[in-house]
Design a protein around this motif. Structure first.
Motif, mmCIF file in Angstrom:
data_model
loop_
_atom_site.group_PDB
_atom_site.id
_atom_site.type_symbol
_atom_site.label_atom_id
_atom_site.label_comp_id
_atom_site.label_asym_id
_atom_site.label_seq_id
_atom_site.Cartn_x
_atom_site.Cartn_y
_atom_site.Cartn_z
ATOM 1 N N VAL A 13 -2.981 5.886 -0.838
ATOM 2 C CA VAL A 13 -1.673 6.534 -1.640
ATOM 3 C C VAL A 13 -1.145 5.416 -2.488
ATOM 4 N N GLU A 14 -0.540 5.732 -3.754
ATOM 5 C CA GLU A 14 0.042 5.056 -4.743
ATOM 6 C C GLU A 14 1.389 5.269 -4.206
ATOM 7 N N THR A 15 2.061 4.458 -3.558
ATOM 8 C CA THR A 15 3.542 4.964 -3.142
ATOM 9 C C THR A 15 4.565 5.145 -4.391
ATOM 10 N N GLU A 16 5.509 6.173 -4.122
ATOM 11 C CA GLU A 16 6.166 6.526 -5.402
ATOM 12 C C GLU A 16 7.490 6.305 -5.039
ATOM 13 N N ALA A 17 8.343 6.010 -5.921
ATOM 14 C CA ALA A 17 9.714 5.805 -5.563
ATOM 15 C C ALA A 17 10.389 6.729 -4.898
ATOM 16 N N ASN A 18 11.217 6.392 -4.023
ATOM 17 C CA ASN A 18 11.985 6.985 -2.911
ATOM 18 C C ASN A 18 11.182 7.794 -2.085
ATOM 19 N N SER A 19 9.982 6.953 -1.564
ATOM 20 C CA SER A 19 9.093 7.421 -0.493
ATOM 21 C C SER A 19 8.971 6.533 0.638
ATOM 22 N N ALA A 20 8.719 6.931 1.686
ATOM 23 C CA ALA A 20 8.535 5.846 2.813
ATOM 24 C C ALA A 20 7.151 6.107 3.691
ATOM 25 N N ILE A 21 6.644 4.980 4.154
ATOM 26 C CA ILE A 21 5.638 4.965 5.142
ATOM 27 C C ILE A 21 6.247 4.190 6.486
ATOM 28 N N ILE A 22 6.057 5.154 7.301
ATOM 29 C CA ILE A 22 6.796 5.064 8.692
ATOM 30 C C ILE A 22 5.622 4.768 9.769
ATOM 31 N N LEU A 23 5.508 3.841 10.261
ATOM 32 C CA LEU A 23 4.450 3.373 11.291
ATOM 33 C C LEU A 23 5.026 2.670 12.448
ATOM 34 N N ARG A 24 4.296 2.688 13.760
ATOM 35 C CA ARG A 24 4.541 2.309 14.765
ATOM 36 C C ARG A 24 3.964 0.899 14.862
ATOM 37 N N ALA A 25 4.463 -0.315 15.226
ATOM 38 C CA ALA A 25 4.167 -1.672 15.397
ATOM 39 C C ALA A 25 3.019 -1.690 16.539
ATOM 40 N N GLY A 26 1.985 -2.575 16.246
ATOM 41 C CA GLY A 26 1.061 -2.930 17.303
ATOM 42 C C GLY A 26 -0.338 -1.984 17.203
ATOM 43 N N PRO A 27 -1.167 -1.998 18.247
ATOM 44 C CA PRO A 27 -2.276 -1.224 18.082
ATOM 45 C C PRO A 27 -1.998 0.376 18.271
ATOM 46 N N LYS A 28 -0.780 0.833 18.853
ATOM 47 C CA LYS A 28 -0.515 2.254 18.514
ATOM 48 C C LYS A 28 -0.209 2.833 17.201
ATOM 49 N N GLY A 29 -0.160 1.918 16.360
ATOM 50 C CA GLY A 29 0.266 2.228 15.062
ATOM 51 C C GLY A 29 -1.109 1.946 14.319
ATOM 52 N N ALA A 30 -1.269 2.063 12.972
ATOM 53 C CA ALA A 30 -2.402 2.379 11.990
ATOM 54 C C ALA A 30 -2.567 0.945 11.313
ATOM 55 N N ARG A 31 -3.634 0.511 11.243
ATOM 56 C CA ARG A 31 -4.157 -0.627 10.397
ATOM 57 C C ARG A 31 -3.741 -0.102 8.967
ATOM 58 N N HIS A 32 -3.344 -0.999 8.137
ATOM 59 C CA HIS A 32 -2.856 -0.762 6.839
ATOM 60 C C HIS A 32 -3.182 -2.136 5.829
ATOM 61 N N SER A 33 -3.123 -1.655 4.634
ATOM 62 C CA SER A 33 -3.334 -2.968 3.728
ATOM 63 C C SER A 33 -2.681 -2.266 2.425
ATOM 64 N N VAL A 34 -2.682 -3.436 1.493
ATOM 65 C CA VAL A 34 -2.296 -3.149 0.215
ATOM 66 C C VAL A 34 -3.116 -3.839 -0.825
ATOM 67 N N SER A 35 -3.828 -3.013 -1.827
ATOM 68 C CA SER A 35 -4.941 -3.662 -2.644
ATOM 69 C C SER A 35 -4.158 -4.719 -3.522
ATOM 70 N N SER A 36 -5.023 -5.606 -4.220
ATOM 71 C CA SER A 36 -4.475 -6.696 -5.281
ATOM 72 C C SER A 36 -3.841 -6.017 -6.346
ATOM 73 N N LEU A 37 -2.738 -6.685 -6.701
ATOM 74 C CA LEU A 37 -2.071 -5.958 -8.086
ATOM 75 C C LEU A 37 -2.843 -6.643 -9.156
ATOM 76 N N LYS A 38 -2.821 -5.783 -10.166
ATOM 77 C CA LYS A 38 -3.610 -6.189 -11.629
ATOM 78 C C LYS A 38 -2.827 -6.041 -12.591
ATOM 79 N N TYR A 39 -1.453 -5.053 -12.623
ATOM 80 C CA TYR A 39 -0.614 -4.821 -13.373
ATOM 81 C C TYR A 39 0.592 -4.141 -12.826
ATOM 82 N N GLY A 40 1.724 -3.972 -13.620
ATOM 83 C CA GLY A 40 2.886 -3.376 -13.081
ATOM 84 C C GLY A 40 3.588 -4.308 -12.091
ATOM 85 N N LYS A 41 4.300 -3.294 -11.491
ATOM 86 C CA LYS A 41 5.536 -3.940 -10.360
ATOM 87 C C LYS A 41 5.786 -2.971 -8.991
#
Length: 369
Positions: free
Chosen positions: A281-309
């Motif tokens: 997902v490309e997170t949009e303004a006024n959105s939220a990702i809610i996750l549980r810490a540790g192995p009970k949560g999901a592994r996640h990452s953010v791809s490298s930025l090429k443009y924008g903010k």
């Protein structure tokens, strides 16, 4: 006039009585009472005559027994109709397990430890947060080298700022959503309970103390800014809930997370199959990702930025009685530290420029004294 006690007269009356009883089956209590009343004056001679005629007595006895049984049954039915019905005990409905009525987004969070939602705040609240962040004049600094993030800058927010107040409001939309997502799986819920999440199947959640894990602003702006695949470090017991709230996003950064489906085969000796799927997902303004810490949560990452903010606010929610792990070997308020002692913020030296100027002025005043 014939003698009322003559055998012929008695025989005729008895015969008439037997015929009437045989025809009517004696089912009417009123008819039976009438017949008995008509023969009441001669009851004694009739009884004497019947005892002297065995063939008539046998037939009359059988008929009388039958009639008596049916009459008793009719009287019982009439008595039941006249008596009021017993006071029945109405069974109290059994309390249902709340997990049988979970909403899809709650099931999603409990199954995978992560949930993405848009339009978190109202338009008015979101505008207030944007204005507050702009007015804080924050000094953004590079994230510490121990972070899994790359080329990301940010700063902790003042604990008394408007943004923190909005997100920590117990009646606010963010706090209510977090409480809804972490309701106990299988916990009994009373529908009459109306204690705003303090009971009836809900954990009691609050914003983590800013002394341990402050609310932070994080910015992906430099080319190559991103974040490696990871689980968020567990900082509390029980583990905390972490929220990534998107303030703005004009970048090409893609947030990716892993969802595991574990299936146990029937009749296969307990063989377990794990299926992995990835969400993007490309997170949009006024959105939220809610996750549980540790192995009970999901592994996640953010791809490298090429443009924008991409600008986000990171928050940590914990249960009321959660214990901060002072000696946690791994750190980080989400997205965080690979190793080392837990520190207050990943952006050492960052923060409100105005507050720093005030501190420097205080130091100068103290020195002059």
């Amino acid at each position: 006039m014939a003698n009322v006690y003559s055998p012929l007269y008695l025989f005729v009356r008895i015969t008439i009585i037997i015929i009437i009883i045989t025809v009517t089956e004696g089912t009417s209590t009123t008819a039976r009472n009438t017949i008995l009343a008509a023969t009441d004056d001669n009851a004694r001679p009739i009884a004497t005559f019947i005892s002297s005629t065995s063939h008539i007595t046998t037939a009359d006895s059988s008929s009388s027994i039958l009639q008596s049984t049916k009459t008793q049954q009719l009287l019982q039915l009439q008595q039941q109709q006249q008596d009021p019905p017993p006071s029945w005990t109405i069974p109290i409905p059994q309390r249902q397990y709340h997990d049988q009525h979970l909403q899809p987004h709650v099931k999603q969070f409990q199954r995978h430890g992560i949930f993405y939602k848009t339009s978190i705040l109202s338009k008015e609240e979101f505008q207030m947060v944007q204005d507050d962040i702009s007015s804080l004049n924050l000094h953004l600094v590079q994230e510490t080298s121990s972070s899994v993030a790359r080329h990301r800058i940010g700063a902790p927010l003042p604990s008394d700022c408007k943004t923190v107040q909005i997100f920590s409001n117990p009646n606010g939309r963010m706090m209510k959503l977090v409480n809804e997502l972490v309701q106990q799986h299988g916990y009994l819920k009373d529908d009459t309970d109306d204690n705003d999440g303090e009971s009836g199947g809900f954990h009691s959640i609050k914003l983590a103390s800013c002394d341990n894990v402050p609310v932070e602003i994080r910015v992906y702006q430099q080319k190559g800014a991103g974040m490696e695949l990871h689980h968020d470090d567990v900082l509390f017991s029980p583990e905390q809930i972490e929220v990534v709230f998107t303030l703005e996003n004009s970048s090409d950064c893609i947030t990716k997370w892993e969802e595991l489906e574990i299936e146990k085969e029937e009749g296969g000796g307990g063989h377990v199959t794990t299926n992995t799927s990835w969400k993007h997902v490309e997170t949009e303004a006024n959105s939220a990702i809610i996750l549980r810490a540790g192995p009970k949560g999901a592994r996640h990452s953010v791809s490298s930025l090429k443009y924008g903010k991409r600008m986000i606010i990171k928050l940590v929610f914990v249960e009321q009685d959660a214990v901060f792990l002072e000696k946690a070997a791994t750190g980080g308020g989400g997205g965080g530290r690979k190793t080392g002692r837990v520190i207050s913020s990943q952006f050492a030296g960052g923060g409100n420029k105005n507050s720093k100027k005030k501190k420097k002025q205080k130091k100068k005043i103290n020195r002059s004294k």
